[in-house]
Design an enzyme around this catalytic site. Structure first.
Site, PDB file in Angstrom:
ATOM      1  N   CYS A 142       0.826  -1.210   0.000  1.00 62.34           N
ATOM      2  CA  CYS A 142       0.000   0.000   0.000  1.00 62.34           C
ATOM      3  C   CYS A 142       0.866   1.269   0.000  1.00 62.34           C
ATOM      4  O   CYS A 142       1.613   1.503  -0.934  1.00 62.34           O
ATOM      5  CB  CYS A 142      -0.989  -0.043   1.156  1.00 62.34           C
ATOM      6  SG  CYS A 142      -2.400   1.072   0.924  1.00 62.34           S
ATOM      7  N   LYS A 163     -12.428   7.496  -2.937  1.00 62.47           N
ATOM      8  CA  LYS A 163     -11.656   6.373  -2.433  1.00 62.47           C
ATOM      9  C   LYS A 163     -11.921   5.104  -3.241  1.00 62.47           C
ATOM     10  O   LYS A 163     -13.079   4.766  -3.508  1.00 62.47           O
ATOM     11  CB  LYS A 163     -11.997   6.139  -0.955  1.00 62.47           C
ATOM     12  CG  LYS A 163     -11.153   5.078  -0.276  1.00 62.47           C
ATOM     13  CD  LYS A 163     -11.550   4.970   1.198  1.00 62.47           C
ATOM     14  CE  LYS A 163     -10.689   3.962   1.944  1.00 62.47           C
ATOM     15  NZ  LYS A 163     -11.076   3.858   3.379  1.00 62.47           N
ATOM     16  N   SER A 192      -8.202  -0.474  -0.754  1.00 61.79           N
ATOM     17  CA  SER A 192      -8.640   0.572   0.176  1.00 61.79           C
ATOM     18  C   SER A 192      -7.594   1.680   0.165  1.00 61.79           C
ATOM     19  O   SER A 192      -6.638   1.656   0.939  1.00 61.79           O
ATOM     20  CB  SER A 192      -8.809  -0.001   1.587  1.00 61.79           C
ATOM     21  OG  SER A 192      -9.207   1.019   2.489  1.00 61.79           O
ATOM     22  N   HIS A 235      -4.411  -5.130  -0.815  1.00 57.86           N
ATOM     23  CA  HIS A 235      -4.383  -5.768   0.508  1.00 57.86           C
ATOM     24  C   HIS A 235      -4.832  -7.222   0.492  1.00 57.86           C
ATOM     25  O   HIS A 235      -5.897  -7.550   1.023  1.00 57.86           O
ATOM     26  CB  HIS A 235      -5.260  -4.972   1.475  1.00 57.86           C
ATOM     27  CG  HIS A 235      -4.721  -3.620   1.809  1.00 57.86           C
ATOM     28  ND1 HIS A 235      -3.675  -3.426   2.688  1.00 57.86           N
ATOM     29  CD2 HIS A 235      -5.078  -2.391   1.350  1.00 57.86           C
ATOM     30  CE1 HIS A 235      -3.406  -2.131   2.768  1.00 57.86           C
ATOM     31  NE2 HIS A 235      -4.240  -1.480   1.973  1.00 57.86           N
ATOM     32  N   GLU A 237      -3.656  -9.316   2.390  1.00 60.40           N
ATOM     33  CA  GLU A 237      -3.528  -9.774   3.779  1.00 60.40           C
ATOM     34  C   GLU A 237      -4.774  -9.510   4.609  1.00 60.40           C
ATOM     35  O   GLU A 237      -4.880 -10.003   5.745  1.00 60.40           O
ATOM     36  CB  GLU A 237      -2.320  -9.097   4.448  1.00 60.40           C
ATOM     37  CG  GLU A 237      -2.549  -7.680   4.957  1.00 60.40           C
ATOM     38  CD  GLU A 237      -2.499  -6.599   3.882  1.00 60.40           C
ATOM     39  OE1 GLU A 237      -2.571  -5.405   4.233  1.00 60.40           O
ATOM     40  OE2 GLU A 237      -2.368  -6.952   2.684  1.00 60.40           O
ATOM     41  N   ARG A 249     -16.395   2.478  10.482  1.00 55.93           N
ATOM     42  CA  ARG A 249     -15.645   3.621  10.990  1.00 55.93           C
ATOM     43  C   ARG A 249     -15.945   4.888  10.193  1.00 55.93           C
ATOM     44  O   ARG A 249     -16.051   5.976  10.761  1.00 55.93           O
ATOM     45  CB  ARG A 249     -14.147   3.301  10.913  1.00 55.93           C
ATOM     46  CG  ARG A 249     -13.216   4.406  11.400  1.00 55.93           C
ATOM     47  CD  ARG A 249     -11.790   4.135  10.929  1.00 55.93           C
ATOM     48  NE  ARG A 249     -11.680   4.252   9.479  1.00 55.93           N
ATOM     49  CZ  ARG A 249     -10.649   3.780   8.764  1.00 55.93           C
ATOM     50  NH1 ARG A 249      -9.666   3.131   9.357  1.00 55.93           N
ATOM     51  NH2 ARG A 249     -10.614   3.958   7.442  1.00 55.93           N
TER      52      ARG A 249
END
Length: 308
Positions: A142, A163, A192, A235, A237, A249
């Protein structure tokens, strides 16, 4: 073979419950092999969650791996208990005279800042340069991937109009690469981020090749052989619920539902993990390549004659 991590690290219990082999020091020294020395520079706010995600993937590989947790020297984490940092993390200044077979650098919540505005940018630059003399294989994720291609190759990052958030379809552009061994042609990967790097900015003399990319979100994975590095901008992971937690969030601030993540884009329904196997493949391939090429004598790691 298992991963060796501290006995009291919170990730240990989670991994043992998931069936990942975790080794203590007593059992490690009984095996007449040299473990792969891998360090993780964890820049994420929730360090415990991130170290667990990455230890899970490293620990599932067939080699014994000795994992060292590293932090920026003079930067204090505001989201991880100080006793956790003091117990399990070593500042980079304390490990910079050591050599590692592999070094992983995570993303960080600073991607909308110019690189030079990041408080620890000077140390980050020194760390990236250090990987060229003290590390055999580098894996960046990232923001760290964006930082690495900017530092090494002058590739800028661009802010997105909104985003890039969700599970996106990616294409395997180099099935013959050892890093893409076992990957399907069509790959679902979590994304993300607010920024991107662009394929057209890859310097023609850099030797960089695109391993995976998306029609919607662009470059995903780059092979950077001159720097002995692989750069992952997304990502693999992530846990199944990571994007859900990010959505919870951010939704009060108007955050969008992650694309292609919840069934029928309904956030009341549980997401389905379509990328778990890709994460294991990528890390398994990376560690296997590291094992095949690293010198047995760790004092020779980074020496020019051993660079492929």
């Amino acid at each position: 073979m298992p991963i060796k991590i501290p006995d009291e690290l919170p990730a240990r219990l989670i991994l043992e419950e998931e069936g990942i082999n975790v080794m203590d020091e007593t059992h490690a020294i009984r095996q007449d092999i040299r473990p792969m020395r891998v360090a993780l520079l964890n820049l994420m706010p929730n360090k415990i969650q991130t170290e667990t995600q990455l230890a899970r993937l490293i620990g599932a590989t067939p080699l014994q791996v000795d994992l060292t947790l590293v932090r920026i020297t003079d930067h204090e984490s505001r989201h991880t208990p100080p006793d956790h940092m003091a117990s399990f993390y070593r500042p980079w200044e304390a490990v910079k005279n050591e050599r590692f077979d592999g070094f992983i650098i995570t993303g960080a919540p600073v991607e909308r800042l110019a690189f030079e505005e990041v408080l620890y940018w000077d140390e980050m630059r020194r760390i990236l340069d250090w990987t060229q003399t003290n590390v055999h294989r580098l894996l960046t994720i990232c923001w760290a991937a964006q930082a690495a291609v900017y530092h090494f190759h002058g590739m800028p990052k661009y802010e997105l109009p909104q985003k890039a958030f969700g599970i996106f379809r990616h294409w395997n552009r180099c099935p013959s690469s050892p890093h893409m061994r076992g990957f399907a042609d069509d790959i679902a990967i979590p994304v993300s981020r607010w920024t991107e790097v662009r394929k057209e900015d890859i310097p023609p003399d850099s030797g960089i090749s695109v391993l995976a990319e998306s029609d919607e979100t662009g470059v995903c994975l780059l092979d950077d052989p001159k720097k002995r590095a692989v750069h992952m901008f997304n990502h693999v992971e992530y846990d199944t619920d990571t994007l859900a937690r990010e959505y919870e969030r951010d939704k009060l601030a108007g955050g969008a539902i992650p694309k292609g993540y919840f069934p029928d884009d309904d956030p009341t329904r549980a997401p389905v993990n379509h990328w778990r196997g890709h994460g294991h493949l990528l890390f398994g391939n990376w560690i296997n390549d590291m094992y095949q090429t690293t010198p047995y004598d760790t004092n020779l790691v980074g020496i020019e004659s051993f660079k492929p």
